[in-house]
Structures are given as C-alpha cells and as structure tokens.
Enzyme design. Sequence first.
Site, PDB file in Angstrom:
ATOM      1  N   ASP A  85       0.876  -1.173   0.000  1.00  0.00           N
ATOM      2  CA  ASP A  85       0.000   0.000   0.000  1.00  0.00           C
ATOM      3  C   ASP A  85       0.910   1.218   0.000  1.00  0.00           C
ATOM      4  O   ASP A  85       1.771   1.353   0.871  1.00  0.00           O
ATOM      5  CB  ASP A  85      -0.879   0.025   1.259  1.00  0.00           C
ATOM      6  CG  ASP A  85      -1.977  -1.029   1.207  1.00  0.00           C
ATOM      7  OD1 ASP A  85      -2.343  -1.441   0.089  1.00  0.00           O
ATOM      8  OD2 ASP A  85      -2.467  -1.442   2.263  1.00  0.00           O
ATOM      9  N   ASP A 116     -13.433  -4.373  -2.164  1.00  0.00           N
ATOM     10  CA  ASP A 116     -13.369  -4.379  -0.698  1.00  0.00           C
ATOM     11  C   ASP A 116     -14.775  -4.676  -0.199  1.00  0.00           C
ATOM     12  O   ASP A 116     -15.710  -3.943  -0.543  1.00  0.00           O
ATOM     13  CB  ASP A 116     -12.932  -3.010  -0.164  1.00  0.00           C
ATOM     14  CG  ASP A 116     -11.550  -2.615  -0.672  1.00  0.00           C
ATOM     15  OD1 ASP A 116     -10.710  -3.514  -0.849  1.00  0.00           O
ATOM     16  OD2 ASP A 116     -11.319  -1.417  -0.904  1.00  0.00           O
TER      17      ASP A 116
END
Length: 251
Positions: free
Chosen positions: A11, A130
């Site tokens: 990330d 997600d």
Amino acid sequence: MLKKRIIPCLDVKDGRVVKGVNFVNLTDVGDPVDAARAYYEAGCDELVFLDITATSDNRETTVDMVRHVADQVFIPFTVGGGIRSVDDMNKMLKAGADKVAVNSSAIANPQLIKDCAEKFGSQCVVVAIDARKEADDSWHVYVAGGRKDTGIDLLAWVKEAVQLGAGEILLTSMDKDGTKSGFDLDMLNAVAQLADIPIIASGGAGNMEHMVEIFEKTPATGALAASIFHYGEVSIADTKKAMKEHGIEVR
C-alpha cells in the site's frame, strides 16, 4: 491447474509503503522500489501496489514509481489506486505494470471495465473489491478506502464485473484486513462459485497456516499479504515450502 501464487501487497501513500489495520492507523514501512526488489529476490510470484492516496496530484509520482519498479523487478505486478479512465490504465501499462486494478472508479462507471478489457485485453484488468459482511449475512461492497458502503451486493457486483470483462478479482475482506486471524473462507467460496476467473484472496493472513488453508479450502489462485511479509514474521521461502509439503502446487 493454475499454480498458486504468493503475492505481497504494498500500500503506497505519498510515495512510501504503509500498513494499517482495518484501513486506518497507517505506519510507514519503507520505500516501494526497495521493498519490491527485496520481495522479488525473496521469490514472490507477483506484486500488487495500491496507491491509497491516488489523486490527480500524485499520479505522476505513481507512474514514476512504476517505471522504477519495472526496471528492477521481473515478475508480474499490478498497480491500482485512482485509475479512472482508459488513459490512466494506458499510462500504467506503458510505465511497465503488467496489470491494472480498478475499484471505486469501476463501481462509479462499470463501463470502464469493458472499455479497458477491449483495449488492452482482459488479462490486464483486475477488479479490486473491498467487502464487508452485513447484519443480514450478505456482503456489501465498500469504496473510498473502505469508508463508504455502496449498498451494492458483493455477489451481484462480481457477476457483473466478470460479464464486463474482468480478468481477475482481487477480493479483500474488510472484516479480516490487518487482523491476522485468517482469510475469509466463506466469502471467497461464495465469490468463486460465480467467477470463472482467477481470484486473489486478501485480508487476514497471519501465518503460513493461513496461506496453506486458503488454497486447501477455496479455489483462490493467489494469496495476498502485507504485514506478515513487511515485518518479516513469515518468509516467502518458508511459505512455499509449507505449501509444497501440503501438496499445493507453487510456482
């Protein structure tokens, strides 16, 4: 049968690799190019970079990072975050990414999946999702870094994404993200029944047993992890060894 893939996830925020729990409390864990090179040398199968601050301001920073990573890493890697158009995807592929992930932008404009698949081929298009379990036991799709409930049913969205030309699903369980309590097997199995394309499992990896379990108990073709690799808690070599011992074919 597709060999199973071990995929570290980086990330990236403002050009640095970060890690948090349940999408918050981010800590800096290093330089993306150094991290990519270290993982490549350690024997990972693929890499995923998700630019979690991706806005038009730092788009060039990301392109630059992709270019540097592509110079030093010779395994497939996926880039996602802030990809809003065919042109955005083109820039990332030209810079050296093998695949590009779309998430919020595909929810806002599902046609983007189709347009990108037609222009570059489905093999380049990853739909990142997600999802979180709701009170009624269904799963909802979340966007905006996991902060906003779209109200869209996960299984309906998977079906649509596949029909539009997605080549791969990157499925993150927000309930499991950063908890190290194991992958969400139920969610993965439910999605796998609808998607005849490769699925990467994400969210919850805490040890080697979890990496083995996801391949023994679901049809996932890739397992994504961040914290356990970033903090050196588990090595890629040991993970592959454990998988081989359980008769799981690895690259």
